[in-house]
Scaffold this motif. Structure first.
Motif, mmCIF file in Angstrom:
data_model
loop_
_atom_site.group_PDB
_atom_site.id
_atom_site.type_symbol
_atom_site.label_atom_id
_atom_site.label_comp_id
_atom_site.label_asym_id
_atom_site.label_seq_id
_atom_site.Cartn_x
_atom_site.Cartn_y
_atom_site.Cartn_z
ATOM 1 N N LEU A 55 4.449 0.819 -11.596
ATOM 2 C CA LEU A 55 3.158 1.059 -11.774
ATOM 3 C C LEU A 55 2.213 1.750 -10.574
ATOM 4 O O LEU A 55 1.488 2.762 -10.833
ATOM 5 C CB LEU A 55 2.401 -0.148 -11.963
ATOM 6 N N GLU A 56 2.380 1.471 -9.494
ATOM 7 C CA GLU A 56 1.973 1.840 -8.210
ATOM 8 C C GLU A 56 2.154 3.344 -8.206
ATOM 9 O O GLU A 56 1.209 4.224 -7.811
ATOM 10 C CB GLU A 56 2.403 1.336 -7.007
ATOM 11 N N LYS A 57 3.256 3.947 -8.741
ATOM 12 C CA LYS A 57 3.393 5.525 -8.661
ATOM 13 C C LYS A 57 2.566 6.144 -9.644
ATOM 14 O O LYS A 57 2.095 7.011 -9.550
ATOM 15 C CB LYS A 57 5.058 5.739 -8.725
ATOM 16 N N GLN A 58 2.581 5.304 -10.828
ATOM 17 C CA GLN A 58 1.721 5.921 -12.046
ATOM 18 C C GLN A 58 0.480 5.971 -11.597
ATOM 19 O O GLN A 58 -0.410 6.759 -12.170
ATOM 20 C CB GLN A 58 1.981 5.047 -13.181
ATOM 21 N N ILE A 59 -0.219 4.911 -11.040
ATOM 22 C CA ILE A 59 -1.558 4.895 -10.513
ATOM 23 C C ILE A 59 -1.971 5.979 -9.742
ATOM 24 O O ILE A 59 -2.934 6.612 -9.975
ATOM 25 C CB ILE A 59 -1.963 3.725 -9.964
ATOM 26 N N GLU A 60 -1.153 6.605 -8.795
ATOM 27 C CA GLU A 60 -1.128 7.657 -8.272
ATOM 28 C C GLU A 60 -1.224 8.902 -8.841
ATOM 29 O O GLU A 60 -1.720 9.934 -8.609
ATOM 30 C CB GLU A 60 -0.379 7.484 -6.780
#
Length: 212
Positions: A79-84
């Motif tokens: 998720l953290e990668k997708q938020i970016e």
């Protein structure tokens, strides 16, 4: 492998429901509506920290991707990668792979990726392996008639077991690579584990399977 606890992981997942599907059973048979675009659907079961699924979604905007991971402390890293990245063709599911028929309609998925799954080496844990016959039955149901299962691992024991499992189930092996990184393949997006193990000199195995 011991997972590092992330105290705010659950809150973050709830805060970003545009990327993490809260009620995936409501999307069964309607995933194109969730993406807002009718495209082939590829899913990765056990997406780890997300390096593979993120890169695939970046390279292939013409395909809709779903990353599936059960562990909260793991999927939050994706998720953290997708938020970016904010990739419009990527969604995340925190569900058990054994229940995929509750979230995907028959013949809804074009391709399934199993990348560096837990080998569960003890005999008593055979039923937990993602290439065990009960999982294969689930994959066969949700895959389209010409859909494919792409399986990669560095674990020779799991690979040999999986080839036998595919054969006994009656699946068709269309490609088998005994040393993927020395083979002539058109595209090979690596996972975190694949990078780690290949640097150590481990051989990478791959099989492509269909059920019709």
């Amino acid at each position: 492998m011991r997972l590092r606890h992330k105290p705010h992981a659950k809150d973050k997942l709830l805060e970003h429901q545009q990327f993490v599907v809260k009620d995936p059973e409501t999307m069964k048979g309607k995933w194109n509506e969730r993406f807002g675009k009718a495209q082939p659907l590829h899913i990765e079961i056990g997406c780890g920290k997300g390096q593979f699924i993120i890169e695939m979604a970046k390279r292939h905007p013409e395909i809709n991707f779903i990353g599936i991971e059960l562990q909260t402390s793991v999927i939050v890293s994706v998720l953290e990668k997708q938020i970016e990245a904010e990739l419009p063709n990527l969604q995340l599911l925190q569900v058990d792979a054994r229940e995929l028929k509750s979230y995907f309609e028959k013949n809804e998925v074009d391709r399934i990726y199993l990348t560096f799954s837990d080998p569960w080496p003890k005999n008593r844990h055979e039923k937990r392996r993602l290439t065990y016959k009960t999982f294969l039955s689930v994959y066969e149901t949700i895959l389209k008639p010409k859909g494919e299962l792409h399986f990669k691992t560095d674990n020779q024991g799991l690979f040999e077991y999986s080839l036998t499992s595919f054969s006994h189930y009656g699946a068709l092996l269309t490609d088998v690579y005994l040393d993927l990184h020395t083979s002539d393949v058109e595209e090979n997006v690596m996972t975190e584990y694949e990078e780690k193990f290949s640097k150590k000199g481990n051989r990478i195995y791959k099989a492509v399977v269909s059920f019709t």
